[in-house]
Design a protein around this motif. Sequence first.
Motif, PDB file in Angstrom:
ATOM      1  N   THR A  46       7.305   5.398 -16.358  1.00  0.00           N
ATOM      2  CA  THR A  46       6.703   4.496 -15.374  1.00  0.00           C
ATOM      3  C   THR A  46       6.574   3.045 -15.823  1.00  0.00           C
ATOM      4  O   THR A  46       6.421   2.160 -14.978  1.00  0.00           O
ATOM      5  N   ASP A 104       9.558  10.308  -7.679  1.00  0.00           N
ATOM      6  CA  ASP A 104      10.084   9.587  -8.833  1.00  0.00           C
ATOM      7  C   ASP A 104       9.203   8.359  -9.035  1.00  0.00           C
ATOM      8  O   ASP A 104       8.442   7.984  -8.134  1.00  0.00           O
ATOM      9  N   ALA A 111       9.556   5.072  -9.047  1.00  0.00           N
ATOM     10  CA  ALA A 111       9.644   3.950  -8.100  1.00  0.00           C
ATOM     11  C   ALA A 111       8.979   4.303  -6.775  1.00  0.00           C
ATOM     12  O   ALA A 111       8.245   3.495  -6.192  1.00  0.00           O
ATOM     13  N   ARG A 144       5.578   2.628  -5.162  1.00  0.00           N
ATOM     14  CA  ARG A 144       5.616   2.122  -3.781  1.00  0.00           C
ATOM     15  C   ARG A 144       4.476   2.721  -2.954  1.00  0.00           C
ATOM     16  O   ARG A 144       3.777   2.015  -2.228  1.00  0.00           O
ATOM     17  N   ASP A 148       1.673  -4.367  -8.997  1.00  0.00           N
ATOM     18  CA  ASP A 148       2.742  -3.549  -9.572  1.00  0.00           C
ATOM     19  C   ASP A 148       2.328  -2.875 -10.883  1.00  0.00           C
ATOM     20  O   ASP A 148       2.511  -1.671 -11.040  1.00  0.00           O
ATOM     21  N   ARG A 157       1.816   1.112 -11.726  1.00  0.00           N
ATOM     22  CA  ARG A 157       2.554   1.800 -12.792  1.00  0.00           C
ATOM     23  C   ARG A 157       1.594   2.550 -13.716  1.00  0.00           C
ATOM     24  O   ARG A 157       1.886   3.650 -14.174  1.00  0.00           O
TER      25      ARG A 157
END
Length: 142
Positions: free
Chosen positions: A45, A97, A99, A103, A124, A128
């Motif tokens: 991540t 996954d 990403a 999101r 962001d 993560r």
Amino acid sequence: MRRVPSSLWFVTWLGGFGVLGSLASFVVQQRQETAKQETHAQALTGGVVERGERAIIARQCSACHEIPGIAGARGAAAPSLAGFAARKTVAGVLRNDPAALVRWVRFPQSVVPGNAMPNMGIGDQEARDIAAYLYTLSPRPT
């Protein structure tokens, strides 16, 4: 009252050390497995598990979710996050996954408009970090 021979005490005493040794070995093995999971989740991540845990607490995710490892996280308004790492999908619509998870954490309303999870203004890196924590949540052994 019958006296127990000293040789029997010695055997009992040694047996106690055997149990302690087995317990210590189990604890070490569990810590190694946890460290391995955290390293893998962080590599996947780009997040940090400990920061993810703090973010989950600060953002009060436990108000809606049950989250293993988070004290008092027994929310029932949203799905439990137990075993998250083994899930096939995120929110039932995205492939699980890193990403897609980032999101979802950042923009749940753009993924599934009108769902119960609000956009929380998560950046962001914080997403993560949260993803890293969630990827340490393995299914419970049966």
